[in-house]
Scaffold this motif. Sequence first.
Motif, PDB file in Angstrom:
ATOM      1  N   PHE A 199      -1.339  -4.301  -4.929  1.00 42.87           N
ATOM      2  CA  PHE A 199      -0.319  -3.594  -5.060  1.00 42.87           C
ATOM      3  C   PHE A 199      -1.197  -1.614  -4.933  1.00 42.87           C
ATOM      4  CE2 PHE A 199       2.546  -0.147  -7.437  1.00 42.87           C
ATOM      5  CZ  PHE A 199       2.496   0.839  -6.553  1.00 42.87           C
ATOM      6  N   LEU A 200      -1.434  -1.342  -3.880  1.00 43.18           N
ATOM      7  CA  LEU A 200      -2.657  -0.781  -3.945  1.00 43.18           C
ATOM      8  C   LEU A 200      -1.942   0.821  -3.967  1.00 43.18           C
ATOM      9  CD1 LEU A 200      -4.911  -2.890  -1.559  1.00 43.18           C
ATOM     10  CD2 LEU A 200      -5.241  -2.484  -4.099  1.00 43.18           C
TER      11      LEU A 200
ATOM     12  N   LEU B 181       0.156 -13.687   4.871  1.00 36.27           N
ATOM     13  CA  LEU B 181      -0.193 -12.534   3.820  1.00 36.27           C
ATOM     14  C   LEU B 181       1.046 -11.451   5.001  1.00 36.27           C
ATOM     15  CD1 LEU B 181      -1.682 -11.692   2.233  1.00 36.27           C
ATOM     16  CD2 LEU B 181      -3.299 -10.211   3.698  1.00 36.27           C
ATOM     17  N   ILE B 182       1.744 -10.156   4.031  1.00 37.06           N
ATOM     18  CA  ILE B 182       2.386  -9.482   4.277  1.00 37.06           C
ATOM     19  C   ILE B 182       2.139  -8.104   3.482  1.00 37.06           C
ATOM     20  CG2 ILE B 182       5.001  -8.925   4.701  1.00 37.06           C
ATOM     21  CD1 ILE B 182       5.825 -11.622   4.554  1.00 37.06           C
ATOM     22  N   VAL B 183       1.590  -7.772   4.599  1.00 33.49           N
ATOM     23  CA  VAL B 183       1.638  -5.629   4.365  1.00 33.49           C
ATOM     24  C   VAL B 183       1.449  -4.959   4.840  1.00 33.49           C
ATOM     25  CG1 VAL B 183      -0.757  -4.292   4.291  1.00 33.49           C
ATOM     26  CG2 VAL B 183      -1.456  -6.690   4.204  1.00 33.49           C
TER      27      VAL B 183
ATOM     28  N   MET C  79       0.652  -1.329  -0.174  1.00 31.90           N
ATOM     29  CA  MET C  79       0.335  -0.163   0.275  1.00 31.90           C
ATOM     30  C   MET C  79       1.014   0.798   0.384  1.00 31.90           C
ATOM     31  SD  MET C  79      -3.458  -0.467   2.258  1.00 31.90           S
ATOM     32  CE  MET C  79      -3.037  -0.586   3.608  1.00 31.90           C
ATOM     33  N   GLU C  80       0.895   1.698  -1.462  1.00 29.91           N
ATOM     34  CA  GLU C  80       1.722   2.865  -1.382  1.00 29.91           C
ATOM     35  C   GLU C  80       1.142   4.347  -1.610  1.00 29.91           C
ATOM     36  OE1 GLU C  80       4.413   4.345  -4.831  1.00 29.91           O
ATOM     37  OE2 GLU C  80       4.709   2.782  -4.347  1.00 29.91           O
TER      38      GLU C  80
ATOM     39  N   ARG D 210      -2.549  -4.117  -9.027  1.00 28.10           N
ATOM     40  CA  ARG D 210      -2.345  -5.201  -9.572  1.00 28.10           C
ATOM     41  C   ARG D 210      -2.727  -6.295  -7.713  1.00 28.10           C
ATOM     42  NH1 ARG D 210       2.646  -5.170  -8.312  1.00 28.10           N
ATOM     43  NH2 ARG D 210       3.505  -4.889  -9.889  1.00 28.10           N
ATOM     44  N   PHE D 211      -3.803  -7.060  -8.370  1.00 25.34           N
ATOM     45  CA  PHE D 211      -4.000  -7.929  -7.657  1.00 25.34           C
ATOM     46  C   PHE D 211      -4.335  -9.594  -8.183  1.00 25.34           C
ATOM     47  CE2 PHE D 211      -7.075  -6.752  -3.835  1.00 25.34           C
ATOM     48  CZ  PHE D 211      -7.044  -8.113  -3.101  1.00 25.34           C
ATOM     49  N   ALA D 212      -3.564  -9.819  -7.913  1.00 24.34           N
ATOM     50  CA  ALA D 212      -2.927 -11.737  -7.948  1.00 24.34           C
ATOM     51  C   ALA D 212      -3.697 -12.282  -6.934  1.00 24.34           C
ATOM     52  CB  ALA D 212      -1.867 -11.686  -8.239  1.00 24.34           C
ATOM     53  N   GLY D 213      -4.264 -13.310  -7.645  1.00 25.70           N
ATOM     54  CA  GLY D 213      -4.881 -14.236  -6.829  1.00 25.70           C
ATOM     55  C   GLY D 213      -6.120 -13.771  -6.544  1.00 25.70           C
ATOM     56  N   MET D 214      -7.029 -12.533  -6.999  1.00 29.81           N
ATOM     57  CA  MET D 214      -8.369 -12.308  -6.255  1.00 29.81           C
ATOM     58  C   MET D 214      -9.071 -12.880  -6.151  1.00 29.81           C
ATOM     59  SD  MET D 214     -10.388  -9.809 -10.199  1.00 29.81           S
ATOM     60  CE  MET D 214      -8.356  -9.337 -10.166  1.00 29.81           C
TER      61      MET D 214
END
Length: 252
Positions: A202-203, A177-179, A35-36, A222-226
């Motif tokens: 990637f948000l 899961l790493i945020v 999260m940027e 980007r949102f892989a595996g949604m």
Amino acid sequence: MSTTRRDILSIGLEGHDQLNAELGGGFPPGSIVLMEGDYGAGKSALSQRLTYGFTQEETTVTYLSTELTVSGFINQMHSLSYDITSELLEEKLLFLSADFDSGGALRGEGEQERKELLKRLMDAEAMWEPEVVIIDTFDAILRNDPKFESLVRNDEGRQAALEIISYFRDMISMGKLIVITVDPSTVDDDTIDPFRSIADVFLELEMAEVGSETRRSISVKRFAGMGEQVGDSIGFSVRSGTGIVIESRSVA
């Protein structure tokens, strides 16, 4: 507890806000979420919303803050209507403070304790036991690690970042899961680009002043595996006594 599949970690609170639905039902375990956003864009508020939602779905969480003490964290969560006292007491939530003073040292510790903060973080086994690990803000850890700082000065920031990424990959291979949240104005692109490249989700958080209003949005890069459809641009606000409120809906 929700009946949501464990191949997607729900952030719950369907009756409170629409964030889980906007994000396709949650995040896939074994992922890195970046999260940027600049200061004030809402990174901490969203991190706190994720923390609360995960714990309500019986998902264990570590929350590492570089800004808040334990009491400050509890007060901040309470102000957003995210009461996590019982979750802390029942050890569903582990809160860790890495609060820095203006000199860059861990608050209350001497300069000698500034040694290899990233190594100390990776060696903290208890921190990595929960299913989700949230680091808010990760750039503060990078900037205050003398070894990393030295590598950046010698134009080796990318290589240093890759070493950290290797550790993250080991963690997500075990289903974690790493945020991580990052303020891009505080680190150069060579440092942050490797994290952008490897992030499964990637948000990018954006903020704009429109008259007397502050408008915030989440741009999904980007949102892989949604799980389900994910909104490409999600408008939101942060309200005292309510928390995150979704302002608009747009589906990719």
